[in-house]
Design a protein around this motif. Structure first.
Motif, short mmCIF file in Angstrom:
data_model
loop_
_atom_site.label_atom_id
_atom_site.label_comp_id
_atom_site.label_asym_id
_atom_site.label_seq_id
_atom_site.Cartn_x
_atom_site.Cartn_y
_atom_site.Cartn_z
N UNK A 143 -7.87 -4.75 -24.98
CA UNK A 143 -9.28 -4.59 -25.34
C UNK A 143 -10.19 -4.88 -24.15
N UNK A 144 -11.41 -4.35 -24.24
CA UNK A 144 -12.39 -4.55 -23.16
C UNK A 144 -12.75 -6.03 -22.98
N UNK A 145 -13.02 -6.80 -24.07
CA UNK A 145 -13.30 -8.23 -23.86
C UNK A 145 -12.17 -8.96 -23.15
N UNK A 146 -10.93 -8.62 -23.48
CA UNK A 146 -9.78 -9.26 -22.82
C UNK A 146 -9.70 -8.88 -21.35
N UNK A 147 -9.99 -7.62 -21.04
CA UNK A 147 -9.97 -7.18 -19.64
C UNK A 147 -10.95 -8.01 -18.81
N UNK A 148 -12.17 -8.13 -19.30
CA UNK A 148 -13.18 -8.89 -18.56
C UNK A 148 -12.82 -10.37 -18.49
N UNK A 149 -12.28 -10.91 -19.56
CA UNK A 149 -11.87 -12.32 -19.56
C UNK A 149 -10.76 -12.57 -18.55
N UNK A 150 -9.74 -11.70 -18.52
CA UNK A 150 -8.63 -11.86 -17.58
C UNK A 150 -9.09 -11.70 -16.13
N UNK A 151 -10.00 -10.75 -15.89
CA UNK A 151 -10.49 -10.54 -14.52
C UNK A 151 -11.19 -11.80 -14.01
N UNK A 152 -12.02 -12.39 -14.86
CA UNK A 152 -12.70 -13.63 -14.46
C UNK A 152 -11.69 -14.75 -14.21
N UNK A 153 -10.67 -14.84 -15.07
CA UNK A 153 -9.66 -15.89 -14.92
C UNK A 153 -8.89 -15.74 -13.61
N UNK A 154 -8.47 -14.51 -13.30
CA UNK A 154 -7.70 -14.27 -12.07
C UNK A 154 -8.53 -14.59 -10.84
N UNK A 155 -9.80 -14.20 -10.86
CA UNK A 155 -10.69 -14.53 -9.74
C UNK A 155 -10.81 -16.04 -9.56
N UNK A 156 -10.85 -16.76 -10.69
CA UNK A 156 -11.08 -18.20 -10.65
C UNK A 156 -9.86 -18.97 -10.14
N UNK A 157 -8.65 -18.54 -10.52
CA UNK A 157 -7.45 -19.35 -10.24
C UNK A 157 -6.66 -18.84 -9.03
N UNK A 158 -7.18 -17.84 -8.30
CA UNK A 158 -6.49 -17.36 -7.11
C UNK A 158 -7.42 -17.45 -5.91
N UNK A 159 -6.83 -17.35 -4.73
CA UNK A 159 -7.60 -17.39 -3.48
C UNK A 159 -7.41 -16.08 -2.71
N UNK A 160 -8.52 -15.54 -2.21
CA UNK A 160 -8.45 -14.41 -1.29
C UNK A 160 -8.05 -13.08 -1.88
N UNK A 161 -8.19 -12.90 -3.20
CA UNK A 161 -7.82 -11.63 -3.83
C UNK A 161 -9.06 -10.90 -4.31
#
Length: 741
Positions: free
Chosen positions: A65-83
């Motif tokens: 779903x679209x809400x999940x896509x946006x939620x996951x994108x924010x999470x990945x940005x938050x918990x990774x470096x340099x991506x």
């Protein structure tokens, strides 16, 4: 153990079970399905794995779903470096998606977007090093996960908390995603226990008042009378315990009889009318039990309005049925007494009034609005989350953010909020009704007690003088939930046995030599020089022009797997153009019947016959089930004799694609010049090795230079393959997997 250089441990909590699962996937490089209780961070495992592989190619993270896509994108940005992480949904223009694919490290998207971009040629799946399938249990039937998985030739990781209780369904998920290993973490595992939220699940009985129970009983009697009539007519073996699923199957059986035995057409037509009445009454009872008297009375009003406009005998019989009329009178009287629409509404209010944040799940959009309106009257701050058919993407995101920021206390959601919705502070989850699915029950309850917190889940079960739908669904869900873990373990053991057999076969040197000789003989050793000289190169791929409105259909998905060139265009008269001047129109059985009845079919046929040198209509299914067979036969004769149009029948999209491919190939063969240039044995060897995923002509030549023959390439070990320039660990494994499975 991986170094996790790109994981930001200042933000992401270090959990042993997550790290061990991610490390196991990376160590084996097997396509893996991870089954882990909801709320324990499945997403984090996927992010850890992709963070280690992103340097080898693009990482793709898919969510339904679209809400999940946006939620996951924010999470990945938050918990990774340099991506560089980009969320791609249907709101992003196709041209922009093509650019973002090229420049981003991690793409988070719905499978629908990725499928469309593959079909349109905007992205190249071979550029990916890993694809993660969130809520992987969806990879069944025609869901886009299935198509996308077949297009990606890289590491695949599936994440789910609820794969289902049916072994056959789990095997379908495993096969569709190419899964080679299943990792299961349960609440009993020592490294998981300390992170488990303490979820207290209570099943709350809601006793139906007498007037409500009387209305249900009257509808049930009206329903049973139709079942008894079908039994008397010989179409139903027993009227006991028959419900909607049985009636839907019976309807198809009657239609098939109607098409095959024309002498029974009128009898079958009468039976179809009775089935339609039973289904409408069942729907009325379902609306009353699950949504309440207001939605039920509005449904009756719609039936009455339809009776006035169309005057159908089926509607007249339903609305004139004494039992149905008594049910309507009971509900109208209750409405005049200002009774709550449903006895569950006061119970919901009591459960959520003293908590800081709560989530209420219900099946239906109307019920969600009903609950929200009822709670607002009590002065509560409420927000509603509905699917994309009823809410825009921005509205969905605003609803989720408002509950996350505690701007409101209660979120009322339909099924769109079941999967992955991250509300760490949610104290209470209320399931307005049980659902007959262990997957959805687990997903709903899992929205509370996240990150080790304490939470409550209450499931409301309506009870009356005879079984309610709630009670039926309650028992079905509980039974399936208990079977789920057992089914997963059985499939995991099946995978292990299959892997052991394949490993044992690969260690048999005699078998290896035998297979290697056979491959070499196929190229040249097993045929005479004359036979080898007769080898012809494959013809160039035939071209099929596809109308823009057909580009996202199942037919095009199947065509993509065939050696054809697809060109998109806006076509006025046909869905496809094959070769030069062959127009093809695709119609479903119902579309064919409707266009015949309203006259569009003959108008379209006249225009196609005038526009194209040859015109073809492909009908998917049997239109004789929709209208009188004589009408269909007459239309087919008119199309053939008066307009010279060929009408072909197919069973579905896959067969339609096969017909289009055959027509295109036939047209190409007629245009092919002869004789063809002969090819050398060396060229044939290169061509054969080029069929291996990830191996192009240049790499094929280097392999032959290194090993001398195809047989020796097949027998080469991982270390030997890696000696060839351009082959690393991943590609070596893919080559081995291609030859030995």
């Amino acid at each position: 153990m991986p170094e996790w250089r790109r994981v930001n441990w200042d933000v992401l909590e270090y959990r042993e079970y997550q790290v061990s699962v991610a490390a196991e996937i990376l160590d084996s490089r097997d396509n893996t399905l991870v089954v882990i209780p909801t709320g324990l961070g499945k997403t984090a495992i996927g992010v850890m794995v992709l963070s280690e592989l992103v340097d080898e190619g693009r990482a793709v993270f898919l969510a339904p779903t679209v809400p999940l896509v946006n939620q996951h994108a924010r999470f990945i940005e938050r918990v990774t470096r340099g991506l560089d992480v980009k969320a791609l949904t249907g709101k992003v223009r196709p041209e922009r998606r093509k650019v973002e694919w090229k420049k981003s490290d991690v793409i988070v998207a719905t499978p629908h977007v990725i499928r469309n971009d593959i079909i349109e040629g905007r992205i190249n799946p071979d550029e990916a090093s890993i694809v993660v399938f969130d809520e992987a249990h969806r990879a069944v039937g025609g869901y886009p996960y299935v198509y996308v998985s077949k297009e990606f030739n890289c590491l695949k990781v599936g994440l789910t908390a609820s794969p289902g209780s049916d072994v056959k369904r789990i095997k379908e998920v495993v096969q569709n995603l190419g899964i080679e290993r299943i990792i299961v973490k349960t609440e009993k595992d020592p490294d998981v226990k300390k992170y488990l939220g303490r979820v207290k699940v209570e099943w709350v009985d809601v006793e139906l008042p007498e007037w409500f129970d009387n209305a249900r009983r009257e509808l049930q009697r009206a329903f049973e009378r139709r079942l008894e009539l079908l039994e008397d007519m010989g179409f139903l073996r027993s009227s006991r315990n028959a419900w909607v699923g049985k009636l839907l199957s019976l309807r198809e059986e009657i239609r098939e009889q109607m098409a095959k035995r024309r002498e029974r057409a009128s009898w079958c037509s009468r039976a179809l009318g009775v089935v339609a009445e039973a289904l409408r009454i069942a729907r009325a009872r379902e609306i009353l039990e699950t949504q309440g008297i207001g939605p039920f009375l509005r449904y009756v009003e719609r039936l009455t309005e339809r009776k006035r406009s169309s005057g159908g005998p089926s509607l007249r019989r339903i609305l004139g049925d004494p039992n149905f009329q008594r049910a309507v009178r009971e509900c109208k009287s209750a409405s005049l007494r200002d009774e709550p629409d449903h006895p569950k509404l006061p119970e919901v209010e009591e459960l959520v009034e003293d908590v800081e944040s709560a989530l209420v799940f219900t099946q239906y959009v109307d019920t969600a609005k009903l609950i929200a309106d009822y709670l607002k009257e009590s002065g509560m701050s409420i927000v509603v989350l509905l699917g994309k058919e009823h809410m825009k993407e921005r509205e969905q995101l605003d609803a989720i953010e408002s509950i996350r920021r505690r701007e409101c206390r209660v979120l009322v959601s339909t099924s769109v909020g079941e999967e992955g919705l991250d509300l760490p502070t949610c104290e209470e989850v209320v399931l307005y009704e049980p659902v007959p699915s262990e997957i959805r029950t687990i997903q709903r309850i899992g929205r509370t007690a996240r990150d080790g917190a304490v939470g409550n889940a209450h499931v409301l079960v309506a009870r009356g003088s005879f079984p309610t739908l709630d009670e039926i669904y309650f028992h079905v869900a509980r039974r399936r939930e208990k079977k789920m873990l057992e089914a997963v373990m059985r499939v995991r053991e099946w995978l292990r046995r299959r892997k052991r057999k394949m490993a044992a076969a690969s260690k048999n040197p005699e078998k290896l030599r035998s297979r290697a000789r056979t491959l070499d003989q196929f190229v040249d050793g097993g045929r005479s020089k004359h036979e080898r000289d007769e080898v012809r190169p494959p013809s160039r791929a035939p071209v099929i022009v596809v109308d823009s409105r057909e580009i996202n259909t199942k037919v095009v998905e199947h065509l993509r797997r065939k050696p054809v060139t697809l060109e998109r265009d806006t076509l006025e008269l046909a869905d496809y153009i094959v070769g030069e001047g062959v127009g093809v129109e695709r119609k479903s059985e119902s579309d064919f019947a409707r266009s015949l009845l309203d006259g569009r079919l003959m108008d379209q046929a006249q225009e196609m016959a005038r526009e194209f040198d040859r015109a073809v209509i492909i009908v998917e299914g049997n239109p004789r089930k929709e209208i009188e067979p004589e009408s269909v036969d007459g239309a087919l004769a008119t199309l053939a004799v008066d307009f010279g149009i060929s009408v072909l029948q197919s069973s579905g999209p896959e067969e339609t694609a096969e017909l289009l491919y055959r027509m295109a190939r036939r047209f190409e063969e007629r245009q092919r010049p002869r004789p063809r240039k002969r090819r050398s044995t060396e060229d044939l060897r290169v061509e054969m090795l080029s069929c291996v995923p990830g191996v192009g002509p240049e790499l094929a030549r280097r392999l032959l230079d290194e090993f001398g023959s195809i047989g020796d390439v097949v027998n080469a070990s991982l270390s030997e393959l890696k000696r060839v320039k351009g082959i690393g660990e991943r590609k070596a494994r893919e080559i081995r997997r291609f030859f030995w499975g």
